[in-house]
Scaffold this motif. Structure first.
Motif, PDB file in Angstrom:
ATOM      1  N   ILE A   1       8.007  12.355  11.179  1.00  0.00           N
ATOM      2  CA  ILE A   1       8.169  11.402  12.273  1.00  0.00           C
ATOM      3  C   ILE A   1       6.840  11.325  12.984  1.00  0.00           C
ATOM      4  CG2 ILE A   1       9.330  10.886  14.449  1.00  0.00           C
ATOM      5  CD1 ILE A   1      11.202  10.609  12.128  1.00  0.00           C
ATOM      6  N   SER A   2       6.201  10.163  12.928  1.00  0.00           N
ATOM      7  CA  SER A   2       4.891  10.032  13.549  1.00  0.00           C
ATOM      8  C   SER A   2       4.641   8.576  13.891  1.00  0.00           C
ATOM      9  CB  SER A   2       3.786  10.543  12.603  1.00  0.00           C
ATOM     10  OG  SER A   2       3.715   9.740  11.439  1.00  0.00           O
ATOM     11  N   GLY A   3       3.701   8.360  14.760  1.00  0.00           N
ATOM     12  CA  GLY A   3       3.319   7.010  15.121  1.00  0.00           C
ATOM     13  C   GLY A   3       2.439   6.396  14.041  1.00  0.00           C
ATOM     14  N   PRO A   4       2.000   5.164  14.273  1.00  0.00           N
ATOM     15  CA  PRO A   4       1.116   4.498  13.300  1.00  0.00           C
ATOM     16  C   PRO A   4      -0.185   5.272  13.127  1.00  0.00           C
ATOM     17  CG  PRO A   4       1.991   2.938  14.921  1.00  0.00           C
ATOM     18  CD  PRO A   4       2.322   4.313  15.420  1.00  0.00           C
ATOM     19  N   GLY A   5      -0.759   5.121  11.945  1.00  0.00           N
ATOM     20  CA  GLY A   5      -2.042   5.769  11.687  1.00  0.00           C
ATOM     21  C   GLY A   5      -1.875   7.122  11.031  1.00  0.00           C
ATOM     22  N   SER A   6      -2.898   7.533  10.307  1.00  0.00           N
ATOM     23  CA  SER A   6      -2.865   8.810   9.613  1.00  0.00           C
ATOM     24  C   SER A   6      -4.283   9.232   9.291  1.00  0.00           C
ATOM     25  CB  SER A   6      -2.041   8.687   8.322  1.00  0.00           C
ATOM     26  OG  SER A   6      -2.136   9.865   7.542  1.00  0.00           O
ATOM     27  N   ASP A   7      -4.512  10.529   9.255  1.00  0.00           N
ATOM     28  CA  ASP A   7      -5.833  11.026   8.878  1.00  0.00           C
ATOM     29  C   ASP A   7      -5.918  11.318   7.383  1.00  0.00           C
ATOM     30  OD1 ASP A   7      -4.188  13.211   8.836  1.00  0.00           O
ATOM     31  OD2 ASP A   7      -5.472  14.503  10.067  1.00  0.00           O
ATOM     32  N   VAL A   8      -4.926  10.826   6.627  1.00  0.00           N
ATOM     33  CA  VAL A   8      -4.951  10.922   5.170  1.00  0.00           C
ATOM     34  C   VAL A   8      -5.276   9.537   4.608  1.00  0.00           C
ATOM     35  CG1 VAL A   8      -3.589  11.397   3.099  1.00  0.00           C
ATOM     36  CG2 VAL A   8      -3.266  12.799   5.153  1.00  0.00           C
ATOM     37  N   PRO A   9      -6.206   9.437   3.655  1.00  0.00           N
ATOM     38  CA  PRO A   9      -6.560   8.122   3.103  1.00  0.00           C
ATOM     39  C   PRO A   9      -5.357   7.397   2.514  1.00  0.00           C
ATOM     40  CG  PRO A   9      -8.155   9.782   2.439  1.00  0.00           C
ATOM     41  CD  PRO A   9      -7.022  10.523   3.091  1.00  0.00           C
ATOM     42  N   SER A  10      -5.411   6.061   2.554  1.00  0.00           N
ATOM     43  CA  SER A  10      -4.344   5.207   2.040  1.00  0.00           C
ATOM     44  C   SER A  10      -4.848   4.412   0.843  1.00  0.00           C
ATOM     45  CB  SER A  10      -3.867   4.234   3.134  1.00  0.00           C
ATOM     46  OG  SER A  10      -3.454   4.936   4.282  1.00  0.00           O
ATOM     47  N   ILE A  11      -3.910   3.995  -0.015  1.00  0.00           N
ATOM     48  CA  ILE A  11      -4.260   3.264  -1.231  1.00  0.00           C
ATOM     49  C   ILE A  11      -3.706   1.847  -1.142  1.00  0.00           C
ATOM     50  CG2 ILE A  11      -4.130   3.233  -3.740  1.00  0.00           C
ATOM     51  CD1 ILE A  11      -3.561   6.243  -3.651  1.00  0.00           C
ATOM     52  N   PHE A  12      -4.600   0.854  -1.263  1.00  0.00           N
ATOM     53  CA  PHE A  12      -4.206  -0.548  -1.202  1.00  0.00           C
ATOM     54  C   PHE A  12      -4.499  -1.230  -2.540  1.00  0.00           C
ATOM     55  CE2 PHE A  12      -4.366   0.530   3.189  1.00  0.00           C
ATOM     56  CZ  PHE A  12      -3.573  -0.389   3.870  1.00  0.00           C
TER      57      PHE A  12
ATOM     58  N   SER B   1       0.834  -1.203   0.000  1.00  0.00           N
ATOM     59  CA  SER B   1       0.000   0.000   0.000  1.00  0.00           C
ATOM     60  C   SER B   1       0.866   1.249   0.000  1.00  0.00           C
ATOM     61  CB  SER B   1      -0.906   0.017   1.237  1.00  0.00           C
ATOM     62  OG  SER B   1      -0.136   0.261   2.409  1.00  0.00           O
ATOM     63  N   LEU B   2       0.271   2.346  -0.437  1.00  0.00           N
ATOM     64  CA  LEU B   2       0.929   3.641  -0.391  1.00  0.00           C
ATOM     65  C   LEU B   2       0.143   4.514   0.581  1.00  0.00           C
ATOM     66  CD1 LEU B   2       3.146   5.512  -1.434  1.00  0.00           C
ATOM     67  CD2 LEU B   2       1.634   6.152  -3.324  1.00  0.00           C
ATOM     68  N   GLN B   3       0.833   4.962   1.637  1.00  0.00           N
ATOM     69  CA  GLN B   3       0.199   5.758   2.670  1.00  0.00           C
ATOM     70  C   GLN B   3       0.914   7.097   2.802  1.00  0.00           C
ATOM     71  OE1 GLN B   3      -0.366   3.449   6.280  1.00  0.00           O
ATOM     72  NE2 GLN B   3      -0.670   1.551   5.122  1.00  0.00           N
ATOM     73  N   PHE B   4       0.280   8.022   3.491  1.00  0.00           N
ATOM     74  CA  PHE B   4       0.800   9.377   3.569  1.00  0.00           C
ATOM     75  C   PHE B   4       0.691   9.894   5.006  1.00  0.00           C
ATOM     76  CE2 PHE B   4      -1.323   8.457  -0.398  1.00  0.00           C
ATOM     77  CZ  PHE B   4      -0.332   8.698  -1.332  1.00  0.00           C
ATOM     78  N   ARG B   5       1.696  10.676   5.410  1.00  0.00           N
ATOM     79  CA  ARG B   5       1.717  11.244   6.752  1.00  0.00           C
ATOM     80  C   ARG B   5       1.881  12.758   6.656  1.00  0.00           C
ATOM     81  NH1 ARG B   5       0.532   6.705   7.298  1.00  0.00           N
ATOM     82  NH2 ARG B   5       1.298   5.133   8.770  1.00  0.00           N
ATOM     83  N   ARG B   6       1.318  13.453   7.639  1.00  0.00           N
ATOM     84  CA  ARG B   6       1.440  14.908   7.691  1.00  0.00           C
ATOM     85  C   ARG B   6       2.631  15.345   8.530  1.00  0.00           C
ATOM     86  NH1 ARG B   6      -4.498  16.913   9.240  1.00  0.00           N
ATOM     87  NH2 ARG B   6      -3.552  18.957   8.827  1.00  0.00           N
ATOM     88  N   ARG B   7       3.354  14.372   9.097  1.00  0.00           N
ATOM     89  CA  ARG B   7       4.577  14.615   9.853  1.00  0.00           C
ATOM     90  C   ARG B   7       5.610  13.579   9.423  1.00  0.00           C
ATOM     91  NH1 ARG B   7       4.148  17.417  14.666  1.00  0.00           N
ATOM     92  NH2 ARG B   7       5.666  16.063  15.678  1.00  0.00           N
TER      93      ARG B   7
END
Length: 264
Positions: A199-210, A191-197
């Motif tokens: 360095i961050s912990g698991p999870g994101s409020d940006v949708p992910s693509i699987f 999957s391709l995921q995105f983070r707003r930081r």
């Protein structure tokens, strides 16, 4: 792992504090501080006029003496200082959150170790530290984070991944989007995921693509399983769904390491 020194057990089978001291012939400066590395570093800093804020014992794996390891903590990571057994060598490791070891090297001098630790805690750029102390090796990833180029570095790294880890057509489509190109990308389980930081912990409020079978894609809001999954027929459609689902006010990813070290 750095070798540590052990000389024997006390009568009750427990390592005595004296037995756990570094070799006094190799480390007379540590011996003068009662055989304790933390005390020796604190005294060295005092003599140099260098504050040793954040200095304390490091706790190695069970059975190894903390007399041989110290740590200088900082908001953006820490500097671990250790002593070797067979020769006088003070190893210095810069450890960054979630990145691991970002810089490492060895010197024979407690004074130099104090200087490096103080420079890191004071926010001296890693590139300048590597130039100042030639024994210090800095990893490209750590350097990118320190320079505020972590997003750029991570995109370049992902673009070099093989097809069995990530579909490069998807990466290319996401990279063409200015909104997603400015976020920190992560590849996991195809999957391709995105983070707003950066360095961050698991999870994101940006949708992910699987990935799905048949060349289709599933767009998932991992932070809220109640939000319905969306199915896209193409990479461009999947990217469009993610962009449309970006949280309000979403901008470029915060370069966490640089911000912490520069006080931004």
């Amino acid at each position: 792992m750095t070798d540590l020194i052990f000389f024997g057990l006390a009568e009750d089978g427990v390592m005595s504090s004296r037995a756990m001291r570094p070799d006094p012939f190799l480390y007379p400066d540590v011996e003068a501080a009662g055989g304790d590395l933390v005390a020796a570093l604190r005294e060295t800093g005092k003599q140099m006029g260098v504050p040793m804020a954040g200095l304390g014992e490091s706790y190695p794996p069970e059975g190894r003496s903390s007399h041989f390891a110290a740590v200088v903590e900082a908001e953006c990571g820490d500097v671990r200082i250790e002593l070797r057994q067979e020769r006088r060598e003070v190893t210095v490791m810069i450890r960054m959150p979630l990145l691991g070891i970002g810089g490492y090297g060895a010197t024979g001098s407690l004074e130099v170790a104090v200087e490096v630790a103080h420079a890191w805690r004071s926010g001296m750029p890693l590139a300048e530290m590597a130039a100042e102390w030639e024994f210090l090796t800095v990893t490209p990833e750590a350097l990118a984070h320190d320079q505020g180029k972590a997003v750029e570095f991570e995109w370049a790294s992902i673009q070099r991944l093989p097809a069995n880890l990530i579909d490069q057509d998807l990466v290319a489509a996401a990279f063409r989007s200015p909104e997603l190109r400015s976020l920190f990308p992560i590849v996991t389980h195809g999957s391709l995921q995105f983070r707003r930081r950066t360095i961050s912990g698991p999870g994101s409020d940006v949708p992910s693509i699987f990935p799905m079978t048949g060349g289709r894609w599933r767009v998932i809001c991992l932070w809220d399983p109640k939000i319905p999954k969306r199915i896209a027929e193409t990479t461009e459609e999947a990217v469009g769904i993610v962009v449309a689902g970006l949280p309000e006010g979403c901008g470029a990813a915060v370069e966490v390491i640089r911000a912490a070290r520069r006080g931004a």
